[in-house]
Motif scaffolding. Structure first.
Motif, PDB file in Angstrom:
ATOM      1  N   HIS A  23       0.767  -1.262  -0.025  1.00 60.89           N
ATOM      2  CA  HIS A  23      -0.321  -0.059  -0.109  1.00 60.89           C
ATOM      3  C   HIS A  23       1.060   1.680  -0.181  1.00 60.89           C
ATOM      4  O   HIS A  23       0.372   2.548   0.833  1.00 60.89           O
ATOM      5  CB  HIS A  23      -0.787   0.154   1.324  1.00 60.89           C
ATOM      6  CG  HIS A  23      -1.781  -1.455   0.927  1.00 60.89           C
ATOM      7  ND1 HIS A  23      -2.551  -1.292  -0.173  1.00 60.89           N
ATOM      8  CD2 HIS A  23      -2.352  -1.718   2.319  1.00 60.89           C
ATOM      9  CE1 HIS A  23      -3.208  -2.641   0.176  1.00 60.89           C
ATOM     10  NE2 HIS A  23      -3.259  -2.577   2.004  1.00 60.89           N
TER      11      HIS A  23
ATOM     12  N   VAL B 293       2.566   9.277   4.878  1.00 58.85           N
ATOM     13  CA  VAL B 293       3.160   8.338   5.613  1.00 58.85           C
ATOM     14  C   VAL B 293       4.716   8.519   4.466  1.00 58.85           C
ATOM     15  O   VAL B 293       5.359   7.756   3.695  1.00 58.85           O
ATOM     16  CB  VAL B 293       3.706   7.659   6.205  1.00 58.85           C
ATOM     17  CG1 VAL B 293       3.907   6.044   6.449  1.00 58.85           C
ATOM     18  CG2 VAL B 293       1.635   7.091   6.352  1.00 58.85           C
TER      19      VAL B 293
ATOM     20  N   TYR C  49      -0.864   4.958   1.676  1.00 53.97           N
ATOM     21  CA  TYR C  49       0.094   5.653   2.646  1.00 53.97           C
ATOM     22  C   TYR C  49       0.533   6.784   1.921  1.00 53.97           C
ATOM     23  O   TYR C  49       1.786   6.907   2.818  1.00 53.97           O
ATOM     24  CB  TYR C  49       0.397   4.788   3.800  1.00 53.97           C
ATOM     25  CG  TYR C  49      -0.689   3.733   4.250  1.00 53.97           C
ATOM     26  CD1 TYR C  49      -1.390   3.000   3.731  1.00 53.97           C
ATOM     27  CD2 TYR C  49       0.246   3.144   5.720  1.00 53.97           C
ATOM     28  CE1 TYR C  49      -1.983   2.410   5.018  1.00 53.97           C
ATOM     29  CE2 TYR C  49      -0.404   2.402   6.365  1.00 53.97           C
ATOM     30  CZ  TYR C  49      -1.507   1.550   5.596  1.00 53.97           C
ATOM     31  OH  TYR C  49      -1.891   0.700   6.409  1.00 53.97           O
TER      32      TYR C  49
ATOM     33  N   MET D 257       1.624   5.552   9.886  1.00 53.78           N
ATOM     34  CA  MET D 257       1.848   5.024   9.890  1.00 53.78           C
ATOM     35  C   MET D 257       0.293   4.434  10.947  1.00 53.78           C
ATOM     36  O   MET D 257      -0.440   3.680   9.939  1.00 53.78           O
ATOM     37  CB  MET D 257       2.583   4.099   9.925  1.00 53.78           C
ATOM     38  CG  MET D 257       2.899   2.085   9.687  1.00 53.78           C
ATOM     39  SD  MET D 257       4.337   1.759   9.349  1.00 53.78           S
ATOM     40  CE  MET D 257       4.213   1.376  11.278  1.00 53.78           C
TER      41      MET D 257
ATOM     42  N   PHE E 186       6.666   5.477   3.760  1.00 51.04           N
ATOM     43  CA  PHE E 186       5.910   4.291   2.279  1.00 51.04           C
ATOM     44  C   PHE E 186       5.728   5.706   1.125  1.00 51.04           C
ATOM     45  O   PHE E 186       5.717   5.017  -0.034  1.00 51.04           O
ATOM     46  CB  PHE E 186       4.009   4.221   2.995  1.00 51.04           C
ATOM     47  CG  PHE E 186       4.035   3.392   4.213  1.00 51.04           C
ATOM     48  CD1 PHE E 186       3.092   2.482   3.732  1.00 51.04           C
ATOM     49  CD2 PHE E 186       4.495   3.172   5.181  1.00 51.04           C
ATOM     50  CE1 PHE E 186       2.718   1.341   4.495  1.00 51.04           C
ATOM     51  CE2 PHE E 186       4.416   2.339   5.856  1.00 51.04           C
ATOM     52  CZ  PHE E 186       3.074   1.076   5.989  1.00 51.04           C
TER      53      PHE E 186
ATOM     54  N   ASP F  93      -7.488   2.180   7.659  1.00 48.59           N
ATOM     55  CA  ASP F  93      -7.425   1.661   6.408  1.00 48.59           C
ATOM     56  C   ASP F  93      -6.934  -0.373   6.024  1.00 48.59           C
ATOM     57  O   ASP F  93      -7.299  -0.958   5.417  1.00 48.59           O
ATOM     58  CB  ASP F  93      -6.232   2.144   5.247  1.00 48.59           C
ATOM     59  CG  ASP F  93      -6.210   3.362   4.583  1.00 48.59           C
ATOM     60  OD1 ASP F  93      -7.218   3.197   3.616  1.00 48.59           O
ATOM     61  OD2 ASP F  93      -6.358   4.053   5.275  1.00 48.59           O
TER      62      ASP F  93
ATOM     63  N   ARG G  37      -2.760   5.367   9.679  1.00 44.85           N
ATOM     64  CA  ARG G  37      -3.163   4.346   8.668  1.00 44.85           C
ATOM     65  C   ARG G  37      -3.554   3.443   8.589  1.00 44.85           C
ATOM     66  O   ARG G  37      -4.221   2.378   8.078  1.00 44.85           O
ATOM     67  CB  ARG G  37      -2.256   4.975   7.029  1.00 44.85           C
ATOM     68  CG  ARG G  37      -1.895   5.782   6.423  1.00 44.85           C
ATOM     69  CD  ARG G  37      -3.581   7.340   6.640  1.00 44.85           C
ATOM     70  NE  ARG G  37      -4.051   6.449   5.097  1.00 44.85           N
ATOM     71  CZ  ARG G  37      -3.926   6.641   4.296  1.00 44.85           C
ATOM     72  NH1 ARG G  37      -2.869   7.671   3.811  1.00 44.85           N
ATOM     73  NH2 ARG G  37      -4.201   6.373   2.937  1.00 44.85           N
TER      74      ARG G  37
END
Length: 288
Positions: A102, A109, A106, A248, A112, A255, A251
């Motif tokens: 992902h 972040v 994200y 993070m 990410f 998510d 999320r």
């Protein structure tokens, strides 16, 4: 030919090196301090790091395949882009890059978003690579064992959407398999992405229940407090990193890290065995 492994002394990198050595591969490891590397016999050590262009050029000399792993640092994206450009300059056409699941979701972040930028470079520059996208490392929970056993609380704010936690050993073995597949191919293989997930998608309550079962006493879930998570992390890491981890966690809550259909079956077939479960991981560290 030779496979170069970056991040070779870390949680995942060590598993990658070990799996390659066990399979009889010629391995070179990029390390900052060869005296402290403590890798298996037979591994060639290249002194340097991903921001030292000269040492990196030397390390890739004669290399046919690259495993690129970057630690979470403020200049992570710079390190990765330099390494990929040096690899391209050296004519390396076989790459395995460790990203994160992902990375395109994200987007706020930092670590990410940085990895997704690297993925974009790989695609737009036409590099032949496998992009591995692991979910949450169950090995991260080694750091909270004492909190769980001492206070009866599972403190990681992972929420109710669920995380498909994966073991670092499984990541390392899958990476080694992909590296060898590319290394042994008669021609460079096209770009591919693989989600790396565990066999179970666990919520915070699920993780606490696993600990309860293994320890034989009630373990509660500490709740979805991402701000408190950041406060605690500031005691053991730089503020910027603690904030990154908080983003993070937020999320995780909104998510989750849920695998795509077929991910578990694909990985099980690739390994030729079941993926390691979170329960087995907890049982091992609890016994230790």
């Amino acid at each position: 030919m030779t496979i170069l492994v970056t991040g070779a002394t870390g949680t995942v990198g060590r598993h990658v090196v070990d799996q390659l050595v066990k399979r009889g591969v010629d391995v070179r490891a990029l390390v900052r301090d060869p005296a402290k590397a403590d890798l298996l016999a037979g591994v060639a050590l290249a002194k340097g790091d991903l921001l030292d262009v000269d040492s990196l050029r030397s390390a890739v000399s004669g290399v046919s395949t690259l495993f690129l792993l970057n630690a979470v640092t403020p200049d992570e994206i710079t390190q990765a882009l330099i390494a990929l450009n040096i690899a391209r300059e050296a004519g390396i056409e076989r790459i395995v890059y460790l990203s994160v699941i992902h990375s395109d979701v994200y987007v706020n972040v930092p670590h990410f978003a940085g990895k997704f930028a690297v993925e974009r470079m790989i695609k737009q520059m036409g590099l032949n690579a496998t992009i591995l996208r692991p979910a949450y490392f169950m090995n991260n929970d080694l750091t909270i064992k004492d909190v769980v056993t001492g206070h009866g609380v599972y403190p990681m704010p992972i929420g109710a959407k669920g995380l498909a936690m994966i073991d670092a050993g499984d990541i390392g073995e899958i990476a080694a398999i992909e590296l060898i597949r590319r290394e042994q191919s008669a021609a460079p293989l096209p770009l591919t992405r693989i989600n790396l997930v565990g066999p179970d998608t666990l919520t915070g309550a699920d993780a606490a229940a696993v600990w309860s079962e293994v320890l034989g006493r009630p373990i509660g879930y500490g709740g979805d407090n991402a701000a408190g998570f950041e406060t605690n992390l500031r005691q053991v890491m730089p503020n910027w990193m603690a904030f990154d981890m908080r983003l993070m966690a937020e999320r995780f809550l909104s998510d989750g890290m849920v695998p795509d259909e077929g991910d578990v079956a694909r990985l099980t077939a690739l390994l030729g065995r079941p993926l390691r479960s979170y329960r087995d991981f907890v049982a091992e560290i609890a016994a230790a």
